[in-house]
Design a protein around this motif. Structure first.
Motif, PDB file in Angstrom:
ATOM      1  N   THR A 152      69.940  -2.323  42.252  1.00 56.96           N
ATOM      2  CA  THR A 152      71.166  -2.845  42.846  1.00 56.96           C
ATOM      3  C   THR A 152      70.950  -3.444  44.231  1.00 56.96           C
ATOM      4  N   LEU A 153      69.940  -2.987  44.947  1.00 56.71           N
ATOM      5  CA  LEU A 153      69.793  -3.445  46.336  1.00 56.71           C
ATOM      6  C   LEU A 153      68.419  -4.064  46.514  1.00 56.71           C
ATOM      7  N   TYR A 154      68.387  -5.299  47.010  1.00 58.90           N
ATOM      8  CA  TYR A 154      67.115  -5.999  47.145  1.00 58.90           C
ATOM      9  C   TYR A 154      66.499  -5.770  48.513  1.00 58.90           C
ATOM     10  N   ALA A 155      65.200  -5.550  48.520  1.00 58.94           N
ATOM     11  CA  ALA A 155      64.474  -5.416  49.779  1.00 58.94           C
ATOM     12  C   ALA A 155      64.601  -6.723  50.549  1.00 58.94           C
ATOM     13  N   PRO A 156      64.797  -6.625  51.850  1.00 56.87           N
ATOM     14  CA  PRO A 156      65.035  -7.843  52.621  1.00 56.87           C
ATOM     15  C   PRO A 156      63.765  -8.689  52.717  1.00 56.87           C
ATOM     16  N   LEU A 157      63.959  -9.984  52.724  1.00 52.11           N
ATOM     17  CA  LEU A 157      62.854 -10.896  53.011  1.00 52.11           C
ATOM     18  C   LEU A 157      63.436 -12.037  53.833  1.00 52.11           C
ATOM     19  N   GLU A 158      62.978 -12.116  55.067  1.00 56.81           N
ATOM     20  CA  GLU A 158      63.494 -13.157  55.952  1.00 56.81           C
ATOM     21  C   GLU A 158      62.642 -14.417  55.802  1.00 56.81           C
ATOM     22  N   GLU A 159      62.853 -15.343  56.723  1.00 57.76           N
ATOM     23  CA  GLU A 159      62.012 -16.538  56.785  1.00 57.76           C
ATOM     24  C   GLU A 159      60.564 -16.121  57.044  1.00 57.76           C
ATOM     25  N   PRO A 160      59.602 -17.021  56.750  1.00 64.59           N
ATOM     26  CA  PRO A 160      58.214 -16.686  57.083  1.00 64.59           C
ATOM     27  C   PRO A 160      58.062 -16.421  58.583  1.00 64.59           C
ATOM     28  N   ALA A 161      57.117 -15.557  58.908  1.00 61.96           N
ATOM     29  CA  ALA A 161      56.904 -15.186  60.308  1.00 61.96           C
ATOM     30  C   ALA A 161      56.724 -16.436  61.160  1.00 61.96           C
ATOM     31  N   ASN A 162      57.438 -16.460  62.286  1.00 59.91           N
ATOM     32  CA  ASN A 162      57.368 -17.616  63.164  1.00 59.91           C
ATOM     33  C   ASN A 162      57.390 -17.147  64.609  1.00 59.91           C
ATOM     34  N   PRO A 163      56.228 -17.165  65.254  1.00 59.12           N
ATOM     35  CA  PRO A 163      56.163 -16.649  66.630  1.00 59.12           C
ATOM     36  C   PRO A 163      57.003 -17.470  67.597  1.00 59.12           C
ATOM     37  N   ASN A 164      57.384 -18.680  67.211  1.00 61.95           N
ATOM     38  CA  ASN A 164      58.142 -19.527  68.129  1.00 61.95           C
ATOM     39  C   ASN A 164      59.646 -19.317  68.017  1.00 61.95           C
ATOM     40  N   LEU A 165      60.069 -18.546  67.032  1.00 61.84           N
ATOM     41  CA  LEU A 165      61.498 -18.327  66.835  1.00 61.84           C
ATOM     42  C   LEU A 165      61.762 -16.828  66.927  1.00 61.84           C
ATOM     43  N   THR A 166      62.276 -16.429  68.103  1.00 65.92           N
ATOM     44  CA  THR A 166      62.467 -14.993  68.313  1.00 65.92           C
ATOM     45  C   THR A 166      63.700 -14.509  67.574  1.00 65.92           C
ATOM     46  N   MET A 167      63.570 -13.430  66.852  1.00 64.20           N
ATOM     47  CA  MET A 167      64.733 -12.796  66.219  1.00 64.20           C
ATOM     48  C   MET A 167      65.577 -12.163  67.316  1.00 64.20           C
ATOM     49  N   ASN A 168      66.878 -12.310  67.209  1.00 70.03           N
ATOM     50  CA  ASN A 168      67.729 -11.648  68.188  1.00 70.03           C
ATOM     51  C   ASN A 168      68.877 -10.973  67.462  1.00 70.03           C
ATOM     52  N   PRO A 169      68.994  -9.685  67.496  1.00 68.59           N
ATOM     53  CA  PRO A 169      68.093  -8.736  68.151  1.00 68.59           C
ATOM     54  C   PRO A 169      66.815  -8.514  67.348  1.00 68.59           C
ATOM     55  N   ALA A 170      65.713  -8.371  68.035  1.00 70.42           N
ATOM     56  CA  ALA A 170      64.460  -8.014  67.383  1.00 70.42           C
ATOM     57  C   ALA A 170      64.378  -6.496  67.364  1.00 70.42           C
ATOM     58  N   LYS A 171      64.561  -5.950  66.179  1.00 76.63           N
ATOM     59  CA  LYS A 171      64.603  -4.487  66.099  1.00 76.63           C
ATOM     60  C   LYS A 171      63.359  -3.926  65.433  1.00 76.63           C
ATOM     61  N   ALA A 172      62.915  -2.803  65.936  1.00 75.44           N
ATOM     62  CA  ALA A 172      61.808  -2.075  65.323  1.00 75.44           C
ATOM     63  C   ALA A 172      62.312  -1.509  63.987  1.00 75.44           C
ATOM     64  N   PRO A 173      61.414  -1.021  63.126  1.00 71.92           N
ATOM     65  CA  PRO A 173      61.886  -0.326  61.925  1.00 71.92           C
ATOM     66  C   PRO A 173      62.860   0.781  62.317  1.00 71.92           C
ATOM     67  N   TRP A 174      63.809   1.044  61.447  1.00 73.26           N
ATOM     68  CA  TRP A 174      64.926   1.908  61.850  1.00 73.26           C
ATOM     69  C   TRP A 174      64.513   3.278  62.372  1.00 73.26           C
ATOM     70  N   TYR A 175      63.397   3.834  61.840  1.00 71.77           N
ATOM     71  CA  TYR A 175      63.019   5.191  62.289  1.00 71.77           C
ATOM     72  C   TYR A 175      62.445   5.200  63.688  1.00 71.77           C
ATOM     73  N   PHE A 176      62.143   4.005  64.247  1.00 75.98           N
ATOM     74  CA  PHE A 176      61.656   3.948  65.622  1.00 75.98           C
ATOM     75  C   PHE A 176      62.725   3.458  66.592  1.00 75.98           C
ATOM     76  N   LEU A 177      63.960   3.308  66.087  1.00 69.21           N
ATOM     77  CA  LEU A 177      64.990   2.736  66.947  1.00 69.21           C
ATOM     78  C   LEU A 177      65.344   3.660  68.101  1.00 69.21           C
ATOM     79  N   GLY A 178      65.131   4.955  67.918  1.00 65.86           N
ATOM     80  CA  GLY A 178      65.370   5.888  69.016  1.00 65.86           C
ATOM     81  C   GLY A 178      64.477   5.568  70.194  1.00 65.86           C
ATOM     82  N   LEU A 179      63.215   5.266  69.879  1.00 63.68           N
ATOM     83  CA  LEU A 179      62.279   4.930  70.943  1.00 63.68           C
ATOM     84  C   LEU A 179      62.636   3.582  71.565  1.00 63.68           C
ATOM     85  N   GLN A 180      63.076   2.643  70.697  1.00 59.00           N
ATOM     86  CA  GLN A 180      63.445   1.336  71.235  1.00 59.00           C
ATOM     87  C   GLN A 180      64.665   1.455  72.149  1.00 59.00           C
ATOM     88  N   GLU A 181      65.596   2.341  71.763  1.00 61.72           N
ATOM     89  CA  GLU A 181      66.772   2.564  72.600  1.00 61.72           C
ATOM     90  C   GLU A 181      66.346   3.115  73.969  1.00 61.72           C
TER      91      GLU A 181
END
Lengths: 309, 309
Positions: A98-127
């Motif tokens: 029922t739920l598809y794993a996400p796949l974004e655009e191909p990696a592009n160092p020139n286009l910053t994701m905003n917000p650029a988030k770490a994997p969810w289990y590391f979000l505490g550290l990112q916070e």
């Protein structure tokens, strides 16, 4: 109330595990609490009734004389394990169909994701990056978390509560762990997932993520509030403040601990006691620093030419 | 001999032809009588396959429903002998263990299985990686299901590990004599997170790229070992020789980082984690099996040696 925004966050495939984890955690907290309560009631009864304590089977589960104390693993445990694997497989199957794993655009160092988030289990550290420099949030803290977890068995001298749920016999240990796990780890992940939007700014649930929002915040450093301008003065002032936190805080913990936990206090060696003090105070420092930042816009407490805290 | 040749004829000797004829008749007769008997025997034998040589060569004991055979069923099986033959009757209750350790292990197996299948379609190179994921999503039979299941099982495993640790803490199961195993468990927790994290980059999309960029940027700030960390410059750290460079195989997240991620994800960490798992399970048994539900202890008993059950 921007329901669409809220739905977009909650239904993002990688956020679904967090949405699922919250009720799961509540359920298991309830399950643990229920058993702790039953055991604590039993302990209370046995403490006041020594005669019963001698004959009682000492569990809150029912037991009658003549019942076997042990059961065969085959089939009584193996059937449960088999059932568990079946249930997990079914859940995974349904989830994967029922739920598809996400796949974004191909990696592009020139286009910053905003917000650029770490994997969810590391979000505490990112916070934590909001409140601390990367060397603390990204390196020192994870290291201290791992070491802190590892020394738990060696500093917890309380012999009670081994192998059964209880609250009354281990209030300090369980309270501390809940504080670390639920408040500092899980709720930081929830904040990082649901609250933090573009630019890592604070958006309340239901608030639209505005990519152009600018927040005018003047962050100050603690020495500035006291009018300390020289670098040496700032370094010394910060060292004093941080040192004073550990000394006074340590004294506070000492006053509390020897009163309310006299047995553990007596059992603990100097090394165990100081380790407990250090890790507890360091842990408590996180919400304090968050309070300084969110409440008073204070960025650094201790400024030196080499590092800032 | 001399008697036979006395009249110069062959006497009553049977000729070759006759002998062959008689032999063939005998063979035909034996087919008629023996084969149905054997067939009957064969069919009879199939009614109890546990008596066949194939069965007894695989299973080293009978399949009778006796306590002895139930125990042997566990003890003489290499996969099941992680279990004891018998366990505490209350230990099979789901509410005590929550089954989270076992579920974590099962998810690890699911991940290994789906992971190996994914490896058949994936090249860890900058040009191919993203295309391979697209290929998996759109052309490989069940490719989408495979990738979804790998991702969701990974997320679920992180949650299961946390819940397992939570349960172990709440039941005081890290206490003597299980201190060491708790430490192995903490390492396994770290490796679970690292496994998940290294897998994040592999689709080579924006999500993974920026998550890993955010994650590894923290390594820049490692005290003394990162070029932006405290005392890093003094130690001669630059973007081209610090710890982040070692992690990524370069100063940016690029082809080398993808390859390193892939090797850690598919080979390095799974091997280390497997070894630790072996130790973890072994120690569970050696430290006396799962910790409970044990009999509750009263405060007065706290300072005495533990009661033997």
């Amino acid at each position: 109330m921007d329901w669409k925004q809220l739905w977009e966050i909650c239904s993002a495939p990688d956020n679904v595990p967090i949405v699922g984890m919250i009720p799961l955690l509540i359920f298991y907290c309830y399950l643990a609490w229920k058993q702790a309560k039953a055991n604590d009631d039993l302990i209370g009864e046995l403490e006041t009734n020594p005669a019963l304590a001698k004959t009682h089977h000492r569990k809150s589960w029912p037991f009658r004389p003549g019942w076997q104390k042990e059961v065969h693993v085959w089939p009584f445990l193996l059937r449960i394990e088999f059932l568990a694997t079946m249930i997990v497989t079914i859940i995974l199957m349904v989830w994967s169909i029922t739920l598809y794993a996400p796949l974004e655009e191909p990696a592009n160092p020139n286009l910053t994701m905003n917000p650029a988030k770490a994997p969810w289990y590391f979000l505490g550290l990112q916070e934590m990056l909001v409140y601390f420099d990367p060397w603390i949030a990204g390196v020192v803290m994870p290291t201290l978390i791992i070491i802190g977890l590892m020394i738990i068995p060696y500093i917890d001298t309380n012999p009670l509560g081994s192998g059964y749920y209880t609250w009354k016999q281990r209030k300090f240990a369980i309270g501390t762990f809940l504080f670390g796990f639920i408040i500092l780890w899980v709720s930081m992940i929830i904040i990082g997932t649901f609250i933090r939007g573009p630019g890592w700014q604070w958006f309340w649930p239901g608030q639209t993520w505005d990519h152009n929002r600018l927040i005018y915040e003047v962050n100050r450093d603690l020495p500035d509030l006291f009018g300390i301008a020289s670098n040496a003065g700032k370094a010394i002032f910060g060292a004093i403040v941080v040192g004073a936190y550990y000394v006074l805080g340590g004294f506070g913990v000492h006053a509390f601990f020897r009163r309310y936990n006299p047995k553990d206090y007596k059992r603990m060696s100097l090394l165990q006691y100081s380790l407990m003090q250090f890790f507890l105070l360091t842990m408590v420092a996180l919400p304090l620093k968050m309070l300084l930042r969110l409440g008073f816009n204070i960025k650094y407490v201790w400024i030196t030419p080499w590092f800032n805290v | 001999m001399a008697e036979d040749n006395s009249n110069g004829k062959n006497g009553n000797r049977v000729g070759l032809l006759q002998r062959v004829k008689a032999g063939v008749q005998e063979d035909v007769q034996s087919l008629k009588t023996d084969m149905p008997a054997k067939a009957k025997e064969q069919v009879e034998g199939l009614k109890d396959p546990t008596k066949t040589q194939v069965f007894t060569s695989i299973f080293r004991h009978k399949h009778d429903d006796t306590p002895r055979n139930r125990a042997l069923g566990v003890l003489s099986n290499v996969f099941l002998h992680l279990h004891p033959a018998k366990i505490n009757r209350d230990a099979v209750r789901y509410s005590y263990t929550w089954g989270m350790g076992g579920i974590t292990f099962y998810l690890f197996i699911v991940l290994t299985f789906t992971g190996v299948l994914l490896m058949f379609y994936y090249h860890p190179t900058k040009v191919q990686a993203f295309r391979d994921v697209l290929y998996l999503e759109h052309d490989v039979p069940f490719g989408k299901l495979l990738r979804n299941m790998h991702r969701w099982a990974a997320h679920l495993m992180v949650i299961a590990v946390w819940l397992h640790m939570f349960r172990v803490f709440l039941t005081g199961s890290y206490k003597k004599p299980r201190e060491f195993n708790w430490n192995i468990g903490v390492l396994l927790l770290v490796f679970t997170l690292l496994l998940s994290f290294t897998g994040y980059l592999l689709p080579d999309d924006q999500l993974g790229f920026w998550a890993v960029t955010v994650g590894t940027n923290m390594a820049r700030a490692t005290p003394m070992l990162g070029h932006e960390g405290p005392f890093g410059k003094m130690m001669g750290m630059t973007p081209y020789n610090d710890v982040r460079f070692g992690l990524l195989g370069g100063s940016i997240v690029d082809a080398n980082a993808l390859l390193r991620s892939y090797i850690w994800h598919c080979i390095g960490i799974p091997i280390v984690a497997s070894v630790l798992m072996i130790v973890h399970f072994w120690r569970v048994r050696k430290d006396g099996g799962i910790s409970g539900p044990a009999q509750v202890m009263l405060t007065a008993e706290g300072d005495k040696p533990r009661r033997q059950v």
